[in-house]
Design a protein around this motif. Sequence first.
Motif, mmCIF file in Angstrom:
data_model
loop_
_atom_site.group_PDB
_atom_site.id
_atom_site.type_symbol
_atom_site.label_atom_id
_atom_site.label_comp_id
_atom_site.label_asym_id
_atom_site.label_seq_id
_atom_site.Cartn_x
_atom_site.Cartn_y
_atom_site.Cartn_z
ATOM 1 N N VAL A 1 26.006 18.978 6.226
ATOM 2 C CA VAL A 1 27.449 18.519 6.559
ATOM 3 C C VAL A 1 27.310 17.040 6.738
ATOM 4 O O VAL A 1 26.958 16.277 7.644
ATOM 5 C CB VAL A 1 28.003 19.295 7.778
ATOM 6 C CG1 VAL A 1 29.333 18.810 7.951
ATOM 7 C CG2 VAL A 1 28.026 20.884 7.740
ATOM 8 N N LYS A 2 28.231 16.281 5.840
ATOM 9 C CA LYS A 2 28.477 14.882 5.804
ATOM 10 C C LYS A 2 29.832 14.779 6.259
ATOM 11 O O LYS A 2 30.650 15.552 6.310
ATOM 12 C CB LYS A 2 28.174 14.174 4.553
ATOM 13 C CG LYS A 2 26.725 14.375 3.957
ATOM 14 C CD LYS A 2 25.845 13.575 4.953
ATOM 15 C CE LYS A 2 24.452 13.614 4.392
ATOM 16 N NZ LYS A 2 23.528 12.551 4.994
ATOM 17 N N GLN B 1 22.723 22.265 -0.368
ATOM 18 C CA GLN B 1 24.509 22.014 -0.771
ATOM 19 C C GLN B 1 24.694 20.932 0.306
ATOM 20 O O GLN B 1 24.634 21.263 1.393
ATOM 21 C CB GLN B 1 24.886 23.419 -0.657
ATOM 22 C CG GLN B 1 26.517 23.310 -1.253
ATOM 23 C CD GLN B 1 27.008 24.484 -1.429
ATOM 24 O OE1 GLN B 1 26.174 25.552 -1.711
ATOM 25 N NE2 GLN B 1 28.227 24.635 -1.516
ATOM 26 N N ILE B 2 25.523 20.029 -0.126
ATOM 27 C CA ILE B 2 26.108 18.996 0.893
ATOM 28 C C ILE B 2 27.584 19.315 0.915
ATOM 29 O O ILE B 2 28.120 19.384 -0.080
ATOM 30 C CB ILE B 2 25.862 17.690 0.264
ATOM 31 C CG1 ILE B 2 24.231 17.345 0.469
ATOM 32 C CG2 ILE B 2 26.556 16.655 1.330
ATOM 33 C CD1 ILE B 2 23.965 15.904 -0.041
ATOM 34 N N VAL B 3 28.150 19.507 2.058
ATOM 35 C CA VAL B 3 29.568 19.538 2.017
ATOM 36 C C VAL B 3 30.323 18.489 3.114
ATOM 37 O O VAL B 3 29.532 18.133 4.161
ATOM 38 C CB VAL B 3 29.908 21.093 2.690
ATOM 39 C CG1 VAL B 3 29.500 21.288 4.062
ATOM 40 C CG2 VAL B 3 31.557 21.381 2.724
ATOM 41 N N LEU B 4 31.569 18.070 2.947
ATOM 42 C CA LEU B 4 31.952 17.213 3.957
ATOM 43 C C LEU B 4 32.624 17.927 5.120
ATOM 44 O O LEU B 4 33.223 19.048 4.887
ATOM 45 C CB LEU B 4 33.211 16.367 3.193
ATOM 46 C CG LEU B 4 32.456 15.410 2.114
ATOM 47 C CD1 LEU B 4 33.579 14.567 1.408
ATOM 48 C CD2 LEU B 4 31.442 14.527 2.719
ATOM 49 N N ARG B 5 32.818 17.323 6.127
ATOM 50 C CA ARG B 5 33.313 17.667 7.286
ATOM 51 C C ARG B 5 34.671 17.936 6.983
ATOM 52 O O ARG B 5 35.486 17.111 6.497
ATOM 53 C CB ARG B 5 33.221 16.700 8.526
ATOM 54 C CG ARG B 5 33.713 17.204 9.840
ATOM 55 C CD ARG B 5 33.791 16.014 10.793
ATOM 56 N NE ARG B 5 34.137 16.208 11.993
ATOM 57 C CZ ARG B 5 35.414 16.063 12.348
ATOM 58 N NH1 ARG B 5 36.248 15.346 11.638
ATOM 59 N NH2 ARG B 5 35.720 16.183 13.577
ATOM 60 N N GLY B 6 35.375 19.147 7.391
ATOM 61 C CA GLY B 6 36.814 19.361 7.577
ATOM 62 C C GLY B 6 37.359 20.175 6.359
ATOM 63 O O GLY B 6 38.479 20.720 6.174
ATOM 64 N N VAL B 7 36.459 20.148 5.208
ATOM 65 C CA VAL B 7 36.797 20.943 3.981
ATOM 66 C C VAL B 7 36.076 22.460 4.210
ATOM 67 O O VAL B 7 35.478 22.859 5.164
ATOM 68 C CB VAL B 7 36.493 20.277 2.806
ATOM 69 C CG1 VAL B 7 37.009 18.967 2.618
ATOM 70 C CG2 VAL B 7 34.686 20.245 2.809
ATOM 71 N N GLU C 1 28.631 21.620 13.373
ATOM 72 C CA GLU C 1 27.698 22.739 13.906
ATOM 73 C C GLU C 1 27.471 23.774 12.721
ATOM 74 O O GLU C 1 26.683 24.750 12.969
ATOM 75 C CB GLU C 1 28.406 23.552 14.961
ATOM 76 C CG GLU C 1 28.681 22.714 16.256
ATOM 77 C CD GLU C 1 29.720 21.742 16.049
ATOM 78 O OE1 GLU C 1 30.584 21.568 15.140
ATOM 79 O OE2 GLU C 1 29.970 20.908 16.957
ATOM 80 N N ASP C 2 28.130 23.694 11.468
ATOM 81 C CA ASP C 2 27.862 24.492 10.562
ATOM 82 C C ASP C 2 26.708 24.085 9.696
ATOM 83 O O ASP C 2 26.486 25.017 8.707
ATOM 84 C CB ASP C 2 29.251 24.692 9.564
ATOM 85 C CG ASP C 2 30.268 25.383 10.506
ATOM 86 O OD1 ASP C 2 30.047 26.379 11.301
ATOM 87 O OD2 ASP C 2 31.504 24.680 10.372
ATOM 88 N N SER C 3 26.013 22.961 9.881
ATOM 89 C CA SER C 3 24.749 22.834 9.192
ATOM 90 C C SER C 3 23.484 23.702 9.498
ATOM 91 O O SER C 3 23.583 24.483 10.402
ATOM 92 C CB SER C 3 24.296 21.137 9.643
ATOM 93 O OG SER C 3 25.279 20.381 9.272
ATOM 94 N N GLY C 4 22.949 23.803 8.513
ATOM 95 C CA GLY C 4 21.666 24.986 8.983
ATOM 96 C C GLY C 4 21.190 25.559 7.568
ATOM 97 O O GLY C 4 21.847 25.089 6.326
ATOM 98 N N GLU C 5 20.365 26.637 7.687
ATOM 99 C CA GLU C 5 19.976 27.523 6.430
ATOM 100 C C GLU C 5 20.590 28.750 6.735
ATOM 101 O O GLU C 5 20.778 29.433 7.497
ATOM 102 C CB GLU C 5 18.523 27.579 6.619
ATOM 103 C CG GLU C 5 17.597 26.478 6.320
ATOM 104 C CD GLU C 5 16.203 26.554 6.448
ATOM 105 O OE1 GLU C 5 15.883 27.757 6.552
ATOM 106 O OE2 GLU C 5 15.339 25.564 6.029
ATOM 107 N N TYR C 6 21.323 29.129 5.237
ATOM 108 C CA TYR C 6 21.690 30.157 5.166
ATOM 109 C C TYR C 6 20.996 31.191 4.018
ATOM 110 O O TYR C 6 20.491 30.247 2.835
ATOM 111 C CB TYR C 6 23.354 30.307 4.700
ATOM 112 C CG TYR C 6 24.423 29.356 5.754
ATOM 113 C CD1 TYR C 6 24.915 30.393 6.505
ATOM 114 C CD2 TYR C 6 24.009 27.918 5.771
ATOM 115 C CE1 TYR C 6 26.026 29.850 7.543
ATOM 116 C CE2 TYR C 6 25.384 27.437 6.856
ATOM 117 C CZ TYR C 6 25.965 28.392 7.484
ATOM 118 O OH TYR C 6 26.615 27.646 8.642
ATOM 119 N N PHE C 7 21.036 32.348 4.200
ATOM 120 C CA PHE C 7 20.305 32.972 3.180
ATOM 121 C C PHE C 7 21.065 34.350 2.749
ATOM 122 O O PHE C 7 21.638 34.829 3.478
ATOM 123 C CB PHE C 7 18.903 33.255 3.371
ATOM 124 C CG PHE C 7 18.499 34.387 4.531
ATOM 125 C CD1 PHE C 7 18.598 35.650 4.376
ATOM 126 C CD2 PHE C 7 18.594 33.916 5.924
ATOM 127 C CE1 PHE C 7 18.359 36.642 5.448
ATOM 128 C CE2 PHE C 7 18.440 34.570 6.823
ATOM 129 C CZ PHE C 7 18.196 36.020 6.714
#
Length: 1179
Positions: free
Chosen positions: A351-352, A274-280, A327-333
């Motif tokens: 995080v892009k 999953q890709i997410v933009l910074r600030g959202v 800093e919120d990039s990474g692997e979540y399970f």
Amino acid sequence: MVMQQYLLTYTGVVFALYLHHIIRAIEVPLDPNIQNELPQPPTITKQSVKDYIVDPRDNIFIDCEAKGNPIPTFSWTRNGKFFNVAKDPKVSMQRRSGTLVIDFRGGGRPEDYEGEYQCSARNEYGTALSSKILLQVSRSPLWPKEHLDLVEIDEGSPLTLKCNPPPGLPPPVVFWMSSSMEPIHQDKRVSQGQNGDLYFSNVMLQDAQTDYSCNARFHFTHTIQQKNPYTLKIQTKNPHNETSFRNHTDMYSARGVMETTPSFMYPYGTSSNQIVLRGVDLLLECIASGVPAPDIMWHKKGGELPTDKTKLENFNKALRITNVSEEDSGEYFCLASNKMGSIRHTISVRVKAAPYWLDEPQNLILAPAEDGRLVCRANGNPKPTIQWLVNGEPIESAPPNPSREVAGDTIVFRDTQIGSSAVYQCNASNEHGYLLANAFVSVLDVPPRILAPRNQLIKVIQYNRTRLDCPFFGSPIPTLRWFKNGQGSALDGENYQRHENGSLEINMARKEDQGIYTCVATNILGKAENQVRLEIKDPTRIVRGPEDLIVKRGSLVRLDCRIKHDSTLKLTVTWLKDDTPLYIGNRMKKEDDGLIIYGVAEKDQGDYTCVASTELDKDSAKAFLTVLERPERPRDLELTDLAERSVRLTWIPGDDNNSPITDYVVQFEEDKFQPGLWHNHSRYPGSVNSAVLRLSPYVNYQFRVIAVNEVGSSLPSLPSERYHTIGASPEINPTGVQGAGTQKNNMEITWTPLNATQAYGPNLRYIVKWRQRESRESWSNETVRTTRHVVWNTPIYVPYEIKVQAENDFGRAPEPDVIIGYSGEDYPKAPPTDIRLKVINSTAISLQWSRVYPDTIQGQLKEYRAYFWRESSLLKNLWVSKKRQSVGFVGDRPRGIVSRLFPYSNYKLEMVVVNGRGDGPRSEIKEFTTPEGVPSVPRYFRIRQPNLETITLEWGHPEHPNGIITGYNLRYQAFNGTKTGRTLVETFSPNQTRFTLQRTDPISRYRFFLRARTQVGDGESIVEESPAPLNEATPTPAYTKNHVDIATQGWFIGLMCAIALLVLILLIVCFIKRSRGGKYPVREKVEVLDHEDHKVDDPSFDYSDEDNKEPPGSHTSLDGTIKQESDDSLVDYGEGGEGQFNEDGSFIGQYTVKKDKEETEGNESSEATSPVNAIYSLA
């Protein structure tokens, strides 16, 4: 605290000078007067958002506003091409603005105007650009028509109902309902996903009881579109009624549904990206199937979830992380588990970032030949590219400028010149978006200007820090210097600190710093100056503040607040209570040096702060007022340890209201003898809250407790529950047993009854027994329930033995003690005999008599009593009162003293015996005469001083002559301060009442001693002093030697003689008329005298009154005898009440003079009718 005063006629913030990489830039003040005078390139102030969605039902407004000098003009591009507003009648621009208005009131399709718009604002100094605005029209398409087949599924199987809402702009809000518009109940088994689908972890039979319809709500149109509903048919192995399994411990096995391990319904598989933009917001979702429905838990690999911005939603199936950063990039399970097992799904989050500013370019104002730079730094993921534009055109295609150099994200300006002004645009973009910023460069040449008002006055408290402001503007930037009191050298030193914005800071203001300060701003174009006057003020100080006080409720309290301050500043004193303004009510008085509170109440407790403030500073002092109040009532009374004669009482103490509880008073009430009446039972120290109470038998107790502190007693507690003790026979007998006759043939026996705690049982009664003393007769008895019993037909005054015993239904009290009482008395039968009189002096006689026999007393002897009265006076024609008086001689005694007699009078006397019943028969009457005595003081003694040579004395005859007046003696002596002269004596005849003394010393005063005399001797002296002169050095007109005395004038003497003769004739006529029986109001006068005689009563003697009055017809004799009675006597003999004689009759008293008001008035009335007395009074 330093407060500086000056009046600002300019608005906005004064400009500041600052250093930036050793290059100074100029900032134009926000003062509109300055800004309107200076040239300025355009600046965009308002624009629409980049993604602009509009409602098709409304007109379209695309904002674009800018400022500049001259006022900018506006133009637009649409989809990268010039947009000619004038050619389209539906499009217009607002006046003095670039805002586009597209009006559809005349028709038209809003969709025809969709596209990318950009606004340009330009004037002669440059062009500013807005962001590119993507205009889109909101859409709410209809749901495509479709036929949904019946969904058949086995019970326990997972199910997904697709929603697939129509693509709207903006996207619609999706929710599920039944076709009857009832919301679908959601839980961890049934829930809606973020894509709008409805997920069943497992299907249950009850799910077929309704249908399921997906609904889409569109924002702009506020409409809801409903999809055709799904209908479920559940295949089950146990088609029984649902209610038969509802309370089963294992519902699935009871219905024959096989339990299964979890399996993910969304997302699929074991991992996803999953890709997410910074600030959202980042939204991760895991929905799993299984029987029973699985629980979802979230974890981050290699770290903890950020708790400050993490939120679980949709029954833990969704994880939301707000305001995502790198800093919120990474692997979540997510972990899905039930009792059959668990599975996990890993989501790799990257995080892009769209471009964001690190250094946004700012407007730059330079003076000619100055250097400067524009910086445009941005970051993003991927890293954005930077493009520079000038006046809306790429900088590469702009005309060359030798003073400008582009170095990547920076433009450097060197040696700028007038005409180099322009607007530069910086565009930072990557695949996720772009940023556009405008920054102008303006080259100005402006002479210095002072921006502050002229001739400011600044006041500051001594020893405080202060700052003298002198804001200025100019281009090039001027230099600023400060001077004091017109001195030639600039201010500098440890106590002064100059700031680049023009302010002069004084670290510690002293008295010598007071004065006029001048600031001078200079550049190559000229100079400007301004003056500031500085005044140093004394600080405000509270020299005596309030102190902590502890007071009782209702008392008066004074809180001090004495203040020292600068007299040129207005002082304001305010009071705060608990840090809020204090309301000064009727009970409070605010004074200059404090606060007074009358009748302190509990609500007055708290912190009191005195705040003394001026316009420059303030001081405060705080104190706490503690109000001592009566304690709160105890509560929650409880009875425990119940026994026959005791019980334990426990209570919870109430609030002591700041005064420690010293005692507890336990009271009780019983409902048999005195219901509703509370009695004190016992008292205990304030440190206990439990006590064992001793109880009496057969009492229905109810208890309450009262707390006591130094202030007072609390309200009583609420009563306890009742406790009834068992009965017993009385343990004590009544007290206060007495026997006494109320008549001569009875004896009344009385006693104090037992109270409720002494009765010990029901039907309390008393056994009364009596018999004559020293007789062998048997006891008479009577049982009564009252507190008295009367025995009749008793002999006269015989002693009886009496016993009173208490008894109730449980038995009798112990045998009572024997009390001696007496039957009733009768009047004495014999008077005293052999009465002998002896005159002791003019006011007292001694008596002796023979005792009566005891058997004639017929009761208890109280006293021998003598009755006496004044028969007449030995003075001629003196009327006397024959009121009877008496004196008692207590006990069985044979002699006594009769005192308080009038001298020179004839008296009669008789005696009786007195017992408890009353007086016996009277003895024979004895007569005696009192000898002559000394007179009382003269009625009055007046001293007049008509001048400094003579003193006139006047006096009245004695009120009580007590014999024949033989004359008057006058002793006098001169005195001056502590010095006294020799004593001189004058003797006067009985009729002389006036004397004139010729003074030999006009300065000294005189002291006079005047007394009357009889043949027995001189009476008591009356003492007076001559008046003191008002001014001894300069006599007042009344005492001046040369002053004419009116009393010595011949005309005045003649007038007085005529008046005296006229009065004498009138008196003689009245006397003759009265002697002939004229209608003179004698009766009324006699009635008045009769009324007043009743008032003669001396409380120190037991006198009885028998009034015999003689009408006032006697006259004053020419030998000076006065018709008056005297009640002078020996005061209080031992046998005569409060007498001052020993028991043997010896005289130990002292003669005193008293006045008889009644006889005096009678004498005055007789003198008023006598012509001789009238002449005597004028002599």
